[in-house]
Every structure is written in structure tokens, then in C-alpha cells.
Motif scaffolding. Structure first.
Motif, PDB file in Angstrom:
ATOM      1  N   VAL A  58      21.459  25.634  19.292  1.00 29.58           N
ATOM      2  CA  VAL A  58      20.935  26.978  19.067  1.00 29.58           C
ATOM      3  C   VAL A  58      22.071  27.939  18.736  1.00 29.58           C
ATOM      4  N   LEU A  59      23.171  27.825  19.472  1.00 28.32           N
ATOM      5  CA  LEU A  59      24.322  28.702  19.222  1.00 28.32           C
ATOM      6  C   LEU A  59      24.845  28.527  17.805  1.00 28.32           C
ATOM      7  N   ARG A  60      24.967  27.271  17.363  1.00 26.85           N
ATOM      8  CA  ARG A  60      25.453  27.007  15.998  1.00 26.85           C
ATOM      9  C   ARG A  60      24.489  27.579  14.961  1.00 26.85           C
ATOM     10  N   ALA A  61      23.195  27.344  15.171  1.00 18.68           N
ATOM     11  CA  ALA A  61      22.197  27.775  14.183  1.00 18.68           C
ATOM     12  C   ALA A  61      22.145  29.284  14.058  1.00 18.68           C
ATOM     13  N   VAL A  62      22.129  29.983  15.185  1.00 15.17           N
ATOM     14  CA  VAL A  62      22.047  31.438  15.139  1.00 15.17           C
ATOM     15  C   VAL A  62      23.340  32.038  14.604  1.00 15.17           C
ATOM     16  N   SER A  63      24.463  31.524  15.053  1.00 13.46           N
ATOM     17  CA  SER A  63      25.753  32.059  14.599  1.00 13.46           C
ATOM     18  C   SER A  63      25.925  31.894  13.098  1.00 13.46           C
ATOM     19  N   LYS A  64      25.493  30.761  12.580  1.00 15.76           N
ATOM     20  CA  LYS A  64      25.582  30.518  11.144  1.00 15.76           C
ATOM     21  C   LYS A  64      24.668  31.468  10.370  1.00 15.76           C
ATOM     22  N   SER A  65      23.521  31.805  10.954  1.00 13.12           N
ATOM     23  CA  SER A  65      22.534  32.644  10.257  1.00 13.12           C
ATOM     24  C   SER A  65      22.931  34.110  10.209  1.00 13.12           C
ATOM     25  N   LYS A  66      23.706  34.559  11.214  1.00 14.32           N
ATOM     26  CA  LYS A  66      24.134  35.963  11.294  1.00 14.32           C
ATOM     27  C   LYS A  66      22.930  36.921  11.164  1.00 14.32           C
ATOM     28  N   PRO A  67      21.954  36.793  12.060  1.00 19.51           N
ATOM     29  CA  PRO A  67      20.749  37.620  11.923  1.00 19.51           C
ATOM     30  C   PRO A  67      20.919  39.025  12.488  1.00 19.51           C
ATOM     31  N   ASP A  68      20.093  39.926  11.997  1.00 19.65           N
ATOM     32  CA  ASP A  68      19.977  41.257  12.589  1.00 19.65           C
ATOM     33  C   ASP A  68      19.064  41.219  13.818  1.00 19.65           C
ATOM     34  N   VAL A  69      18.043  40.362  13.732  1.00 16.82           N
ATOM     35  CA  VAL A  69      17.051  40.256  14.802  1.00 16.82           C
ATOM     36  C   VAL A  69      16.799  38.781  15.099  1.00 16.82           C
ATOM     37  N   VAL A  70      16.688  38.449  16.394  1.00 22.40           N
ATOM     38  CA  VAL A  70      16.288  37.112  16.815  1.00 22.40           C
ATOM     39  C   VAL A  70      14.893  37.216  17.424  1.00 22.40           C
ATOM     40  N   VAL A  71      13.986  36.340  16.982  1.00 24.33           N
ATOM     41  CA  VAL A  71      12.597  36.360  17.443  1.00 24.33           C
ATOM     42  C   VAL A  71      12.281  35.031  18.110  1.00 24.33           C
ATOM     43  N   HIS A  72      11.810  35.092  19.340  1.00 22.03           N
ATOM     44  CA  HIS A  72      11.530  33.902  20.149  1.00 22.03           C
ATOM     45  C   HIS A  72      10.027  33.654  20.188  1.00 22.03           C
ATOM     46  N   GLN A  73       9.576  32.630  19.429  1.00 22.08           N
ATOM     47  CA  GLN A  73       8.168  32.237  19.418  1.00 22.08           C
ATOM     48  C   GLN A  73       8.026  30.750  19.750  1.00 22.08           C
ATOM     49  N   LEU A  74       8.941  30.225  20.538  1.00 26.48           N
ATOM     50  CA  LEU A  74       8.906  28.815  20.893  1.00 26.48           C
ATOM     51  C   LEU A  74       7.910  28.561  22.024  1.00 26.48           C
ATOM     52  N   THR A  75       7.011  27.612  21.815  1.00 26.23           N
ATOM     53  CA  THR A  75       6.100  27.158  22.860  1.00 26.23           C
ATOM     54  C   THR A  75       6.002  25.644  22.775  1.00 26.23           C
ATOM     55  N   GLY A  76       5.452  25.031  23.822  1.00 30.36           N
ATOM     56  CA  GLY A  76       5.355  23.574  23.839  1.00 30.36           C
ATOM     57  C   GLY A  76       4.019  23.080  24.322  1.00 30.36           C
ATOM     58  N   LEU A  77       2.956  23.844  24.059  1.00 32.05           N
ATOM     59  CA  LEU A  77       1.622  23.462  24.511  1.00 32.05           C
ATOM     60  C   LEU A  77       0.957  22.630  23.430  1.00 32.05           C
ATOM     61  N   GLY A  78       0.847  21.324  23.682  1.00 34.90           N
ATOM     62  CA  GLY A  78       0.349  20.434  22.645  1.00 34.90           C
ATOM     63  C   GLY A  78      -1.148  20.253  22.616  1.00 34.90           C
ATOM     64  N   THR A  79      -1.769  20.079  23.788  1.00 30.50           N
ATOM     65  CA  THR A  79      -3.184  19.697  23.817  1.00 30.50           C
ATOM     66  C   THR A  79      -4.050  20.686  24.582  1.00 30.50           C
ATOM     67  N   GLY A  80      -3.625  21.926  24.691  1.00 31.11           N
ATOM     68  CA  GLY A  80      -4.428  22.917  25.392  1.00 31.11           C
ATOM     69  C   GLY A  80      -4.132  22.956  26.876  1.00 31.11           C
ATOM     70  N   ALA A  81      -4.636  24.000  27.524  1.00 35.89           N
ATOM     71  CA  ALA A  81      -4.345  24.222  28.941  1.00 35.89           C
ATOM     72  C   ALA A  81      -5.290  23.422  29.828  1.00 35.89           C
ATOM     73  N   ASP A  82      -4.724  22.793  30.846  1.00 39.12           N
ATOM     74  CA  ASP A  82      -5.488  22.131  31.892  1.00 39.12           C
ATOM     75  C   ASP A  82      -5.448  23.075  33.087  1.00 39.12           C
ATOM     76  N   PHE A  83      -6.520  23.831  33.303  1.00 42.22           N
ATOM     77  CA  PHE A  83      -6.499  24.861  34.327  1.00 42.22           C
ATOM     78  C   PHE A  83      -6.294  24.287  35.728  1.00 42.22           C
ATOM     79  N   LYS A  84      -6.808  23.095  35.972  1.00 42.30           N
ATOM     80  CA  LYS A  84      -6.657  22.499  37.302  1.00 42.30           C
ATOM     81  C   LYS A  84      -5.204  22.151  37.575  1.00 42.30           C
ATOM     82  N   HIS A  85      -4.476  21.759  36.534  1.00 41.90           N
ATOM     83  CA  HIS A  85      -3.048  21.426  36.651  1.00 41.90           C
ATOM     84  C   HIS A  85      -2.275  22.347  35.703  1.00 41.90           C
TER      85      HIS A  85
END
Length: 312
Positions: A58-85
Motif C-alpha cells: 500500500v505504501l509503495r502504491a500510494v507513494s508512487k501515485s502522489k495523490p491529493d486525496v486517498v479514498v478508502h472503500q475496501l470491504t471484504g463481504l463476499g456472500t452477505g451478512a450472517d446476522f446470527k454470526h
């Protein structure tokens, strides 16, 4: 501006990237899959393959990009929420909201980015008491349900380190429940199919209040947060928080489905656990007044009523 969008191929990223490009911004977008590189490039995004949990990458990628703004939209929910767990189903997302956020923040600081916008979530983290719509000034639940404590802590972490940052302009966007194309509540989404097949019942009183937001309005609000100067926490929801007993039958009607079945709360608890019952009977919604006032945001779908009829 030059914008580093972490999670460019996710539900939000797929709408946000073209919206930013249309407004003249340069977008560097991440994916964990090399198979998605060409589709990103074809859409006008400069692609980067990196795992948000890989601090060095991540450090290499962002540093190389030299952005004005960093936006965090990372999620890892693949198959929907299991409310019981609940925490088990959000385990990957919780890592991205803790370690992933820290990795992106460190990279943003090292690269000299001046603004950081991150995804958070609203409604269920609030106390399950009081009026139907909470504001950003209301405290979060001091006693979250046991099955959600890890997810709750991850949300608190995002908001504390981003909105509380003193060395860059930090914004945490508390999104409501997504609906629209590509979401679980889209025309052919998981929740939509459950409603059609009457597998999403009305539990108990159905007094749990939900705040929805169309995915196109998620993107437009996020653009406002990226381009603006306001900092802090904002609720990104529509104008009409609604109890399950109101919106669920309406959704069934909009889909041409039969009305939802009714299940007592004590029976539902066996299947969806305490967290699931709370979602259906106790949680509170959110007010969007601050976001509209301070971000200058206008909704395409002010109410889920119109959205369910025309925007799925």
C-alpha cells in the motif's frame, strides 16, 4: 485532482470511479485481482494491484501515485451478512477497517496527501433507544450486542483515526443500507430474491428503523466529500428512515411479490440470533441533515419509496 481510490472494483468503487472521472479527476484505483486490471483501465482508471492488508504494498502504491486525496472503500463481504454470526461474516471487512485503514493513512501521510475519505456505517451501531433518526452528535451504543462487538470496534476505529486526524483533512462517511444495481438489494440481488421467495419475514413488531441510500447517491455524496473542505463524520442516507413493518411490505409490493410472512421474535432468534432480531425490531435510523448542509449534497432518490419502485 489526483485521487487514490482503494477498492475501485467494489460496490461503491464501480460507481464512484466514473463519477470522479466525469468531473475531470485522475483516478488511480486498486484491485486485489489482476483479472480486473483491463476493465479498470478501459473505464479510465489507472489500475494498481494491491492488497489493502499489505502495508508495504500500500505504501509503495500510494507513494508512487502522489495523490491529493486517498479514498478508502475496501470491504471484504463476499456472500452477505450472517446476522446470527455477525462478526464472523464481517471478519475480512473488520481487518480492512482496522489494519487496512492504518495502512492507507500511513501511506497518505507519507505521500503528502491532504485529504482522506473513508467508508463507515450507520444505524445498528447506535443505542436501540430514543427517536427514530440519530444525528452525528448522538453517541454510539455503549453496550453493543455481543455478536457485533468486533464489527462495532472496527467502525469506531475508522472514525477515531480518520475523523479525529489532526495532520490531514479526514472524513468518515456513515453509509446507510445500499440498494440499487449491483447491490444485495438490486433487481436480482440476494435480499431482493429473499423478498420474492418470502424468505425475509416481518419479525416481531417490525419496529427496527432502517436508513437506506441508493448506490448512485452514495457515489454523489462521496464525490462531495472528496471535493469539499468539510471534515468529520457524516450520515449518507436518504430523507426517510423507516421501520421494517413499513418498508418491507412496500418492497414486496414494488417487486410484485406476496406480502412477507410474520414470525415471532423468539422464533426468529433461533435462526438469526439476537443481532438479527435487533435489526428487525430495535435499531434506529439516521438523519442526513448535516451531510446536505455541510457537503452541499443533493439526492437523486430522496426516499426509498421512489427508489424501490424505479431505482432497483
Amino acid at each position: 485532482m489526483r485521487i487514490f481510490l482503494a477498492g475501485a472494483t467494489g460496490v461503491v468503487g464501480r460507481y464512484l470511479a466514473p463519477a470522479l472521472i466525469e468531473r475531470g479527476h485522475e483516478v488511480v484505483g486498486t484491485t486485489r485481482s489482476s483479472a480486473k486490471v483491463e476493465s479498470l483501465r478501459a473505464s479510465g482508471v489507472e489500475p494498481v494491484v494491491v492488497d489493502g492488508l499489505d502495508a508495504d504494498g500500500v505504501l509503495r502504491a500510494v507513494s508512487k501515485s502522489k495523490p491529493d486525496v486517498v479514498v478508502h472503500q475496501l470491504t471484504g463481504l463476499g456472500t452477505g451478512a450472517d446476522f446470527k454470526h455477525f462478526d464472523r461474516s464481517f471478519a475480512e471487512t473488520n481487518k480492512l477497517r482496522t489494519r487496512g485503514t492504518d495502512n492507507l493513512l500511513a501511506a497518505a501521510r507519507a505521500s503528502g496527501a491532504g485529504r482522506f475519505v473513508a467508508q463507515s456505517f450507520t444505524s445498528w451501531p447506535f443505542p436501540r433507544t430514543g427517536g427514530p433518526a440519530k444525528t452525528e452528535a448522538d453517541p454510539l451504543d455503549p453496550s453493543p450486542i455481543a455478536a457485533s462487538r468486533e464489527s462495532y470496534a472496527a467502525i469506531v476505529h475508522v472514525e477515531e483515526v480518520v475523523a479525529g486526524a489532526s495532520d490531514l483533512a479526514g472524513v468518515a462517511l456513515r453509509y446507510g443500507g445500499f440498494y440499487g444495481p449491483g447491490t444485495s438489494l438490486g433487481r436480482d440481488g440476494e435480499i431482493t430474491e429473499m423478498v420474492r421467495s418470502r424468505k425475509l419475514p416481518l419479525v416481531g413488531s417490525g419496529e427496527g428503523v432502517w436508513s437506506f441510500i441508493h448506490i448512485a447517491d452514495v457515489a454523489s455524496a462521496t464525490v462531495c466529500a472528496i471535493e469539499g473542505s468539510a471534515t468529520g463524520i457524516f450520515h449518507i442516507v436518504d430523507d426517510e428512515p423507516a421501520p421494517v413493518r413499513v418498508w418491507l411490505p412496500y418492497l414486496a409490493s414494488a417487486l410484485g411479490a406476496k406480502p412477507p410472512l410474520k414470525v415471532p421474535a423468539f422464533v426468529a432468534k433461533l435462526l438469526i440470533g439476537e443481532m438479527g432480531v435487533a435489526m428487525m425490531t430495535q435499531i434506529r435510523g439516521a438523519s442526513n441533515a448535516k451531510a446536505k448542509r455541510e457537503l452541499g449534497w443533493q439526492l437523486t432518490y430522496p426516499s426509498w419509496r421512489e427508489g424501490f419502485r424505479t431505482g432497483l
